[in-house]
Design a protein around this motif. Structure first.
Motif, PDB file in Angstrom:
ATOM      1  N   SER A   1     -19.104  -3.497  -7.553  1.00 46.44           N
ATOM      2  CA  SER A   1     -20.526  -3.776  -7.329  1.00 46.44           C
ATOM      3  C   SER A   1     -20.645  -4.834  -6.235  1.00 46.44           C
ATOM      4  O   SER A   1     -19.941  -5.850  -6.267  1.00 46.44           O
ATOM      5  N   LYS A   2     -21.512  -4.584  -5.304  1.00 46.32           N
ATOM      6  CA  LYS A   2     -21.690  -5.515  -4.193  1.00 46.32           C
ATOM      7  C   LYS A   2     -22.321  -6.801  -4.683  1.00 46.32           C
ATOM      8  O   LYS A   2     -23.350  -6.794  -5.347  1.00 46.32           O
ATOM      9  N   GLY A   3     -21.696  -7.927  -4.346  1.00 46.75           N
ATOM     10  CA  GLY A   3     -22.222  -9.226  -4.732  1.00 46.75           C
ATOM     11  C   GLY A   3     -23.159  -9.793  -3.687  1.00 46.75           C
ATOM     12  O   GLY A   3     -23.347  -9.225  -2.607  1.00 46.75           O
ATOM     13  N   THR A   4     -23.750 -10.923  -4.022  1.00 48.20           N
ATOM     14  CA  THR A   4     -24.654 -11.621  -3.109  1.00 48.20           C
ATOM     15  C   THR A   4     -23.959 -12.872  -2.582  1.00 48.20           C
ATOM     16  O   THR A   4     -23.285 -13.576  -3.329  1.00 48.20           O
TER      17      THR A   4
ATOM     18  N   SER B   1     -23.654  -9.612  -8.604  1.00 48.54           N
ATOM     19  CA  SER B   1     -24.356  -8.449  -8.062  1.00 48.54           C
ATOM     20  C   SER B   1     -25.784  -8.426  -8.605  1.00 48.54           C
ATOM     21  O   SER B   1     -26.183  -9.277  -9.400  1.00 48.54           O
TER      22      SER B   1
ATOM     23  N   ASP C   1     -25.989  -2.106 -11.799  1.00 48.00           N
ATOM     24  CA  ASP C   1     -24.561  -1.815 -11.682  1.00 48.00           C
ATOM     25  C   ASP C   1     -24.189  -0.555 -12.465  1.00 48.00           C
ATOM     26  O   ASP C   1     -24.781  -0.264 -13.515  1.00 48.00           O
TER      27      ASP C   1
END
Length: 793
Positions: free
Chosen positions: A252-255, A274, A278
């Protein structure tokens, strides 16, 4: 406004700092109270008894040192002493597992494994490694101790001291020789027939392989994990089986959260969580049969309601709902004492179901025992939601106990695993917390808010249910730790205007002396100088006739200015209209300053708050900013109608979830609230984390309507009153990006009646007193100016 915003954002609040004390009629100052523990006093916490019951250990910091230290109250001498580091380091852990006779306790501490003999207090260190050992438990009918090191289970024989590796989890699969084609097999056999040396070498190799296979049978079975993470490894009580949970994590793409004020002088990026939506992790529970050297999965396809399709999907008739594997976290097995039975506690990844099932360890099948379902989401005291809930075996070894919201409140139940008959042991409009079975196996001990939702007392009850016997009597919160013999209680107690202190009291079951003795005196002289207000806990009727609980702070008639401030607590599922010392103690002290200056303050346990049962808890499902906001509006109406507050002099503020409600109030109820201060606020729920948000709003892709009506950024055009936004720039919980996006929206809408204060070194929970002081000075000045027309000089 645009110019002011960019000055705040990039020049770091270059406007001069205004001391609120100039317009303050209180003997308290904001700077003073925002020193936090240094002003109030460092309060005791984490009370626990020594294994021999001769001392109470607790964390404390009466010397105002850099951090808390370990202290002990000696029962015989009635004295408190500070425990030196070397002694504290060697003390047994508060946590651990007792054997069935409670003569021995095993635990891990500092990453090593220990066993203590209770009668003699003799401690034996079992491991002393650089690795970290954990998950310590008894096995082989309590003759061995099992623990996990580097993902594998090891056992230590109590009598012989022999250590043995039980599992061999591997991320690499053993390479097998490729099968020869028909042509290559013919050539292979022809070569062996032609050449004696090749044939002889093969015979030797085959003999070696037979030897190696026999040797490997004495070693743990290599278990290939296929790259999945392994959790909850444990031996069965008889030592015949190992259970383990595999977890396949989805990427999952994080910030990225930039840090601007750093030691290096460069901007440094922090990778954080993220956003909601998800792909769920995949959980599978396996059994390793040690004797037969085989592994097999637990089969869960017969769970009742496993194919459930959520009701909210009916709002999207043209959208296909897919959730191919609803199985979420699996807790357990939880074994009975002799290892003849085990149960599992299973949650779904959409958070709407919980199952308790009986495990047949020999074949991996399960039998349904209890199914808890909530169309919103499963949670509540002792029920879990993120992991398993409170659950254990009754003394008969045939029945289990657990908590459920079946009645609408979290209560205690038993269930016979053979007859499948369940029984409610407690009932009523109150909640049960931390139930434990007594040493004599004849009673329960637990905490409950039976007398009032905001009052927690300690109780005893017969094992099979019956009359609750109240064992504490100090109104507020009583957190009890019983001595090993259950004859004394260590109590961490607090009241609304009295911070937490440690008390000792004899258990009324065994003594007629029912007076609690205060052991610690933590508050500072500066704190004691002020006569702290005891807020009245009231109820008012919401527009749907629900009874809403709130804390009310009223000024003296001589100072009343007909203005009011409503405080909104954070976390959503949290209780603050209670009778004990608030976790929002800075806000509590700030409310005292407001009241001294003529303000009336209302602190509401709105819909979604804890302590009031399932219906109240889930009242915000699919619409945050719905009933939780209307409860604030109804609170404002109560203030106007019953307490003479001017309808144009009502302000609102709060942090985190409270900041979110403040934004929704200023955007959607602009005629009710003249001013609002939104602290570390969520501006768009689609930007928040999955674990919290998906429970309440489902996911943005499956329930976009819920996100659209719940996110303040969509309603910013409704702003009329004065709004102050305050946020830490390195907040890795509610990201600063959320408020940057909202500010851009306000700029595009041409709104000019808002301001923003940013805090470059603060995360979600502020740490620096200077930041707290600046923040609440601005909030105080906002209310003075917007509600009373008083400008800071």
């Amino acid at each position: 406004m645009t110019k002011s915003f960019f000055l705040n954002l990039f020049l770091l609040a270059s406007i001069s700092f205004i001391q609120a004390q100039e317009n303050n009629n209180s003997t308290l100052s904001i700077k003073e109270i925002m020193q936090g523990d240094d002003f109030v006093g460092h309060l005791p916490s984490n009370a626990n008894w020594s294994v021999d019951g001769k001392a109470i250990y607790f964390d404390w910091n009466p010397e105002n040192a850099y951090s808390d230290s370990l202290y002990a109250y000696r029962v015989s001498s009635e004295k408190i002493e500070k425990i030196p580091f070397d002694r504290a380091y060697k003390l047994p852990s508060n946590y651990g597992t007792f054997n069935s006779t409670k003569s021995k306790k095993i635990y891990s501490k500092h990453g090593d494994v220990f066993i203590i003999d209770i009668p003699t207090s003799e401690i034996t260190q079992i491991t002393n490694t650089q690795d970290r050992e954990s998950n310590v438990h008894f096995t082989k009918n309590e003759t061995q101790i099992a623990y996990v090191r580097d993902n594998n289970i090891y056992t230590w024989d109590i009598e012989t001291g022999v250590t043995k590796q039980i599992t061999d989890f591997s991320t690499k699969k053993e390479e097998k020789e490729d099968k020869r084609s028909e042509k290559d097999e013919w050539l292979h056999q022809d070569q062996l027939a032609l050449f004696d040396v090749l044939r002889e070498r093969k015979e030797k190799k085959d003999q070696q392989e037979v030897f190696y296979k026999k040797e490997n049978l004495k070693k743990p079975l290599a278990i290939y994990t296929d790259g999945k993470s392994i959790y909850n490894q444990q031996n069965s009580p008889d030592g015949k089986y190992v259970s383990y949970l595999t977890v396949k994590r989805e990427d999952s793409k994080g910030t990225i959260t930039p840090h601007y004020v750093t030691e290096s002088g460069y901007t440094e990026d922090q990778n954080t969580r993220s956003k909601v939506g998800d792909t769920p992790d995949t959980y599978e529970l396996f059994i390793y049969d040690i004797e037969n050297r085989k592994t097999y999965p637990i089969v869960l396809d017969n769970l009742e309601g496993l194919d459930y399709v959520p009701e909210y999907t009916k709002d999207y008739p043209d959208k296909v709902y897919k959730n191919d594997n609803r199985i979420g976290y699996i807790s357990g097995p939880i074994w009975n004492k002799d290892g003849s039975k085990a149960v599992l506690d299973i949650n779904t990844n959409d958070y709407k179901d919980r199952w308790i099932v009986l495990l047949n360890v020999k074949d991996g099948t399960v039998t349904n025992l209890d199914h808890q379902h909530n169309a919103a989401w499963i949670a509540g005291p002792g029920i879990g939601g993120y992991r398993g809930g409170e659950l254990g075996w009754m003394p008969d070894e045939k029945s289990i106990w657990f908590q459920s919201e079946k009645s609408g409140y979290s209560h205690l139940y038993t269930l016979n695993t053979e007859t499948k008959k369940a029984k409610a042991l407690t009932s009523g409009e109150f909640e049960i917390y931390d139930p434990k079975i007594s040493n004599d196996k004849k009673h329960w001990y637990f905490t409950a808010n039976k007398t009032h939702p905001g009052d927690r007392q300690f109780y005893r009850m017969p094992l099979n249910g019956g009359k609750l016997e109240q064992l504490t009597d100090m109104v507020g919160r009583n957190d009890i730790t019983l001595s090993p013999d259950e004859k004394q209680m260590a109590i961490l107690y607090s009241y609304a205007n009295k911070p937490t202190e440690l008390f000792i009291k004899e258990n009324p079951v065994y003594s007629k002396n029912t007076t609690a003795k205060q052991l610690t005196h933590s508050t500072t002289d500066a704190f004691k100088k002020y006569n702290w207000k005891d807020p009245e806990v009231i109820t008012f009727k919401a527009n749907d006739c629900a009874e809403v609980h709130a804390r009310l702070y009223k000024p003296a008639e001589s100072t009343k200015n007909k203005a009011a401030v409503i405080f909104v607590h954070g976390a959503g599922y949290l209780q603050n209209a209670h009778k004990w010392w608030s976790s929002y103690f800075r806000e509590y002290m700030f409310h005292n300053i407001l009241v001294d200056n003529g303000y009336t303050v209302l602190d509401i346990d709105y819909r979604g708050s804890a302590g009031y049962g399932s219906k109240w808890r889930t009242g915000i499902y699919r619409h945050m900013g719905g009933k939780d906001l209307s409860d604030q509006v109804d609170g404002a109406a109560y203030l106007v109608k019953e307490l003479g507050i001017h309808k144009e002099k009502v302000g609102i503020y709060g942090g985190s979830y409270g900041g979110f409600i403040t934004l929704m109030a200023m955007f959607n109820e602009a005629d009710t609230f003249t001013a609002g201060a939104a602290i570390r606020s969520v501006g768009d729920w689609a930007a928040y984390n999955h674990g919290y948000t998906a429970r309440i709003l489902n996911t943005p892709t499956t329930d976009s309507l819920a996100y659209r009506r719940s996110s303040p950024i969509y309603f910013a055009e409704g702003l009329k009153g004065d709004l102050l936004i305050l946020h830490g720039m390195v907040d890795d919980n509610v990201h600063f990006q959320d408020m940057v996006r909202l500010s851009q929206r306000l700029i595009e809408l041409g709104k000019t009646n808002w301001d923003m204060a940013i805090y470059p070194v603060e995360r979600h929970g502020f740490v620096e007193p200077s930041s707290w002081t600046d923040e609440y000075t601005r909030i105080y000045n906002l209310f003075n100016k917007s509600l009373l027309g008083i400008n800071a000089n």
